[in-house]
Design a protein around this motif. Sequence first.
Motif, short mmCIF file in Angstrom:
data_model
loop_
_atom_site.label_atom_id
_atom_site.label_comp_id
_atom_site.label_asym_id
_atom_site.label_seq_id
_atom_site.Cartn_x
_atom_site.Cartn_y
_atom_site.Cartn_z
N ASP A 1 -30.83 -43.97 -14.62
CA ASP A 1 -30.26 -43.03 -15.58
C ASP A 1 -29.59 -41.85 -14.88
O ASP A 1 -28.51 -41.43 -15.25
CB ASP A 1 -31.35 -42.51 -16.53
CG ASP A 1 -31.64 -43.50 -17.64
OD1 ASP A 1 -30.96 -44.54 -17.69
OD2 ASP A 1 -32.54 -43.23 -18.45
N GLY B 1 -31.49 -40.89 -22.09
CA GLY B 1 -30.73 -41.94 -22.77
C GLY B 1 -29.65 -41.42 -23.71
O GLY B 1 -28.50 -41.87 -23.68
N ASN C 1 -28.96 -47.86 -25.59
CA ASN C 1 -29.81 -46.67 -25.58
C ASN C 1 -30.28 -46.30 -26.99
O ASN C 1 -31.44 -45.98 -27.20
CB ASN C 1 -29.07 -45.49 -24.94
CG ASN C 1 -28.94 -45.64 -23.43
OD1 ASN C 1 -29.36 -46.65 -22.87
ND2 ASN C 1 -28.34 -44.68 -22.77
#
Length: 260
Positions: free
Chosen positions: A91, A225, A158
């Motif tokens: 991420d 996310g 996500n």
Amino acid sequence: AMGPIEFRELADHFNEMRGKLAQSFTRLQQAEMSRKELVANVSHDLRTPLASIQSFVEALQDGVIEDDYTFQKYLKTISLETGRISHLIDDLFQLSRLDAGSETFQPEPFHLDNLILETLENQYVQLQNNQIEVSVHIPDKMPPVVIVPYQIKRVLINILQNAIRYSPTGSLITLEAENLSGEQVKVTVSDQGEGMIEEDMAAVFERFYRVEKSRNLNYGGSGLGLSIAKSIVEMHGGSIGVESTLGKGSMFWFTLPKYN
Ligand code: ADP
């Protein structure tokens, strides 16, 4: 000599530049602040699972565990925590690439329905494990959108993973695409999950922000996310948001430009 109209134009032009300058300055200040926060957050989020891994490895090394069940349980925890670290790094990597603008941005006309179905197929196991049913509504004659497909897929994943994660077993997720009257197409993902209060609705798109309850429940998300989703959608010229009622569910939506 300069006529009044030209002067007006010049003044407008100056004002516009001044506005842009002020904007970039604010952005730079924000970036500086969030860089410090980022380091603090990342250190914490890496240290927690690492400490856990270390303690379990030490326990295994001590050789005091005799039963296979405990042994397997420890290994499973180690594997889970390792996955968590790896997820966080992925991420962060994605976010830094988006920030740096090093992600090549060459959007192309693409049909959303293919992308939505493909994403759902990818989440099949997770959906089944949670006995979650998905109802998909895509009108016929949806215009193609101008996107970088794998990036919009990331956005969908996500949002969908959150919908699954924050919903009870056996609930329903609704995925809808809508051809808005203007230049944009809207995608919504609604769930029957825990929802959130108003204050959290704007904050969930911030980096590392997690609603207190989900932090406590230790779902193991990175809190990145939705900020990744926001960066991607805005890069495409769209917007993203959420409408939610605590205890009832959430509806995440985003828009994308149509191809004409
Ligand atoms: P995380 O990795 O924690 O899921 P996100 O950026 O994806 O990070 O989401 C931020 C927070 O927003 C989550 O921790 C959760 O508290 C809240 N959230 C996101 N999606 C939902 C949802 N569908 N229902 C309820 N809360 C949600």
